[in-house]
Motif scaffolding. Structure first.
Motif, PDB file in Angstrom:
ATOM      1  N   THR A 193      -7.340   9.156   7.511  1.00  0.00           N
ATOM      2  CA  THR A 193      -7.663  10.582   7.685  1.00  0.00           C
ATOM      3  C   THR A 193      -6.417  11.452   7.810  1.00  0.00           C
ATOM      4  O   THR A 193      -6.419  12.611   7.408  1.00  0.00           O
ATOM      5  CB  THR A 193      -8.553  10.819   8.918  1.00  0.00           C
ATOM      6  N   LYS A 194      -5.341  10.897   8.342  1.00  0.00           N
ATOM      7  CA  LYS A 194      -4.109  11.670   8.530  1.00  0.00           C
ATOM      8  C   LYS A 194      -3.151  11.551   7.347  1.00  0.00           C
ATOM      9  O   LYS A 194      -2.071  12.156   7.354  1.00  0.00           O
ATOM     10  CB  LYS A 194      -3.406  11.223   9.819  1.00  0.00           C
ATOM     11  N   ALA A 195      -3.527  10.778   6.333  1.00  0.00           N
ATOM     12  CA  ALA A 195      -2.674  10.608   5.158  1.00  0.00           C
ATOM     13  C   ALA A 195      -2.667  11.874   4.308  1.00  0.00           C
ATOM     14  O   ALA A 195      -3.666  12.598   4.238  1.00  0.00           O
ATOM     15  CB  ALA A 195      -3.153   9.422   4.333  1.00  0.00           C
ATOM     16  N   SER A 196      -1.550  12.123   3.651  1.00  0.00           N
ATOM     17  CA  SER A 196      -1.463  13.303   2.781  1.00  0.00           C
ATOM     18  C   SER A 196      -2.350  13.152   1.550  1.00  0.00           C
ATOM     19  O   SER A 196      -2.825  14.144   0.982  1.00  0.00           O
ATOM     20  CB  SER A 196      -0.015  13.538   2.355  1.00  0.00           C
ATOM     21  N   ASP A 197      -2.576  11.922   1.138  1.00  0.00           N
ATOM     22  CA  ASP A 197      -3.455  11.623   0.001  1.00  0.00           C
ATOM     23  C   ASP A 197      -4.396  10.502   0.439  1.00  0.00           C
ATOM     24  O   ASP A 197      -4.018   9.331   0.447  1.00  0.00           O
ATOM     25  CB  ASP A 197      -2.627  11.197  -1.211  1.00  0.00           C
ATOM     26  N   ARG A 198      -5.604  10.869   0.825  1.00  0.00           N
ATOM     27  CA  ARG A 198      -6.541   9.881   1.382  1.00  0.00           C
ATOM     28  C   ARG A 198      -7.003   8.881   0.334  1.00  0.00           C
ATOM     29  O   ARG A 198      -7.219   7.710   0.640  1.00  0.00           O
ATOM     30  CB  ARG A 198      -7.737  10.595   2.019  1.00  0.00           C
ATOM     31  N   LYS A 199      -7.184   9.325  -0.876  1.00  0.00           N
ATOM     32  CA  LYS A 199      -7.587   8.411  -1.951  1.00  0.00           C
ATOM     33  C   LYS A 199      -6.518   7.341  -2.151  1.00  0.00           C
ATOM     34  O   LYS A 199      -6.823   6.149  -2.227  1.00  0.00           O
ATOM     35  CB  LYS A 199      -7.824   9.183  -3.246  1.00  0.00           C
ATOM     36  N   GLU A 200      -5.280   7.762  -2.232  1.00  0.00           N
ATOM     37  CA  GLU A 200      -4.176   6.824  -2.424  1.00  0.00           C
ATOM     38  C   GLU A 200      -4.035   5.881  -1.234  1.00  0.00           C
ATOM     39  O   GLU A 200      -3.816   4.671  -1.412  1.00  0.00           O
ATOM     40  CB  GLU A 200      -2.868   7.590  -2.629  1.00  0.00           C
ATOM     41  N   ALA A 201      -4.186   6.409  -0.019  1.00  0.00           N
ATOM     42  CA  ALA A 201      -4.106   5.573   1.182  1.00  0.00           C
ATOM     43  C   ALA A 201      -5.201   4.511   1.165  1.00  0.00           C
ATOM     44  O   ALA A 201      -4.962   3.343   1.506  1.00  0.00           O
ATOM     45  CB  ALA A 201      -4.220   6.436   2.426  1.00  0.00           C
ATOM     46  N   THR A 202      -6.404   4.910   0.760  1.00  0.00           N
ATOM     47  CA  THR A 202      -7.521   3.966   0.668  1.00  0.00           C
ATOM     48  C   THR A 202      -7.231   2.879  -0.352  1.00  0.00           C
ATOM     49  O   THR A 202      -7.467   1.691  -0.105  1.00  0.00           O
ATOM     50  CB  THR A 202      -8.818   4.702   0.290  1.00  0.00           C
ATOM     51  N   GLU A 203      -6.698   3.276  -1.494  1.00  0.00           N
ATOM     52  CA  GLU A 203      -6.374   2.308  -2.546  1.00  0.00           C
ATOM     53  C   GLU A 203      -5.369   1.264  -2.043  1.00  0.00           C
ATOM     54  O   GLU A 203      -5.489   0.078  -2.367  1.00  0.00           O
ATOM     55  CB  GLU A 203      -5.800   3.039  -3.759  1.00  0.00           C
ATOM     56  N   LYS A 204      -4.412   1.701  -1.243  1.00  0.00           N
ATOM     57  CA  LYS A 204      -3.410   0.774  -0.710  1.00  0.00           C
ATOM     58  C   LYS A 204      -4.041  -0.238   0.244  1.00  0.00           C
ATOM     59  O   LYS A 204      -3.710  -1.426   0.214  1.00  0.00           O
ATOM     60  CB  LYS A 204      -2.301   1.554  -0.010  1.00  0.00           C
ATOM     61  N   PHE A 205      -4.960   0.235   1.095  1.00  0.00           N
ATOM     62  CA  PHE A 205      -5.666  -0.685   1.994  1.00  0.00           C
ATOM     63  C   PHE A 205      -6.510  -1.670   1.189  1.00  0.00           C
ATOM     64  O   PHE A 205      -6.506  -2.876   1.460  1.00  0.00           O
ATOM     65  CB  PHE A 205      -6.560   0.095   2.959  1.00  0.00           C
ATOM     66  N   MET A 206      -7.216  -1.164   0.204  1.00  0.00           N
ATOM     67  CA  MET A 206      -8.091  -2.027  -0.589  1.00  0.00           C
ATOM     68  C   MET A 206      -7.291  -3.083  -1.355  1.00  0.00           C
ATOM     69  O   MET A 206      -7.731  -4.225  -1.504  1.00  0.00           O
ATOM     70  CB  MET A 206      -8.904  -1.185  -1.599  1.00  0.00           C
ATOM     71  N   LYS A 207      -6.123  -2.711  -1.815  1.00  0.00           N
ATOM     72  CA  LYS A 207      -5.284  -3.659  -2.574  1.00  0.00           C
ATOM     73  C   LYS A 207      -4.907  -4.869  -1.726  1.00  0.00           C
ATOM     74  O   LYS A 207      -4.922  -6.007  -2.217  1.00  0.00           O
ATOM     75  CB  LYS A 207      -4.026  -2.937  -3.070  1.00  0.00           C
ATOM     76  N   VAL A 208      -4.606  -4.633  -0.452  1.00  0.00           N
ATOM     77  CA  VAL A 208      -4.271  -5.746   0.440  1.00  0.00           C
ATOM     78  C   VAL A 208      -5.520  -6.581   0.746  1.00  0.00           C
ATOM     79  O   VAL A 208      -5.492  -7.814   0.680  1.00  0.00           O
ATOM     80  CB  VAL A 208      -3.634  -5.234   1.759  1.00  0.00           C
TER      81      VAL A 208
END
Length: 212
Positions: A193-208
């Motif tokens: 929620t505090k990320a500048s780009d929430r979509k990108e932050a989500t993608e990074k979590f999902m990748k791991v």
């Protein structure tokens, strides 16, 4: 139904219905398929606004949408289930209202909590907090990586095979170590929620997570 693959559970945390709607759309675009709607201090009309705005999207995308605490809202809108904390409605009462097919998750802080709650009709455990977090009030004792390792192994030794997710202050760099312990997933709020780009932050979590 509990997804068989490992999960990122996104927990909303915003100051308005519009902000929460935006969060949910962005994390779904980033590949998240489990959203927990947490709106503890919001009036009913704001909660209703969010559900009515996002449920068509979650239905279309096959995203699990559960409600934190508010069993009445989960029932009214036929959501996938609820997550219950220690001060919320009992599991038995929630199950009676929502029926056998609904997903019911519960919060746990210790293995003793899990041992007790595993006797109820619960589908998964949210175990936390991993570390200190500002997104939840009345925080319990921090568990840390060693604490999760102990809990996961104790669950295996006692035959408790219900899925467990880590929650509470989890950052991207924590995910690999937590998932290696054998957890079903991680629940994340602030790091997205505090990320500048929430979509990108989500993608990074999902990748791991998808490595597991």
């Amino acid at each position: 139904m509990i997804p068989t693959k490992k999960v990122l559970q996104f927990i909303t945390d915003g100051n308005s219905a519009e902000e929460i709607i935006s969060q949910i759309k962005e994390v779904i675009a980033g590949g998240c398929f489990w959203v927990q709607l947490r709106m503890k201090e919001f009036p009913d009309n704001a909660i209703e606004k969010v559900i009515e705005a996002v449920k068509p999207l979650t239905d279309e995308k096959g995203v699990t949408l559960i409600m934190n605490d508010r069993v009445d809202m989960a029932s009214r809108y036929s959501l996938d289930g609820v997550h219950l904390g220690d001060d919320d409605m009992s599991v038995a009462e929630a199950r009676n209202i929502l029926g056998d097919k609904a997903l019911i998750g519960v919060t746990a802080n210790t293995f003793e909590d899990i041992l007790l709650k595993s006797q109820e009709s619960v589908d998964y455990f949210g175990i936390g907090p991993y570390r200190y977090t500002t997104t939840k009030k009345n925080l319990k004792s921090v568990i840390g990586l060693q604490g999760y390792d102990y809990i996961v192994n104790a669950m295996k030794e006692t035959g408790i095979d219900k899925p467990a997710v880590a929650i509470g202050g989890i950052m991207l760099e924590d995910v690999n170590d937590l998932m290696e312990l054998g957890l079903w997933g991680v629940a994340v709020s602030g790091a997205i929620t505090k990320a500048s780009d929430r979509k990108e932050a989500t993608e990074k979590f999902m990748k791991v997570i998808e490595k597991f």
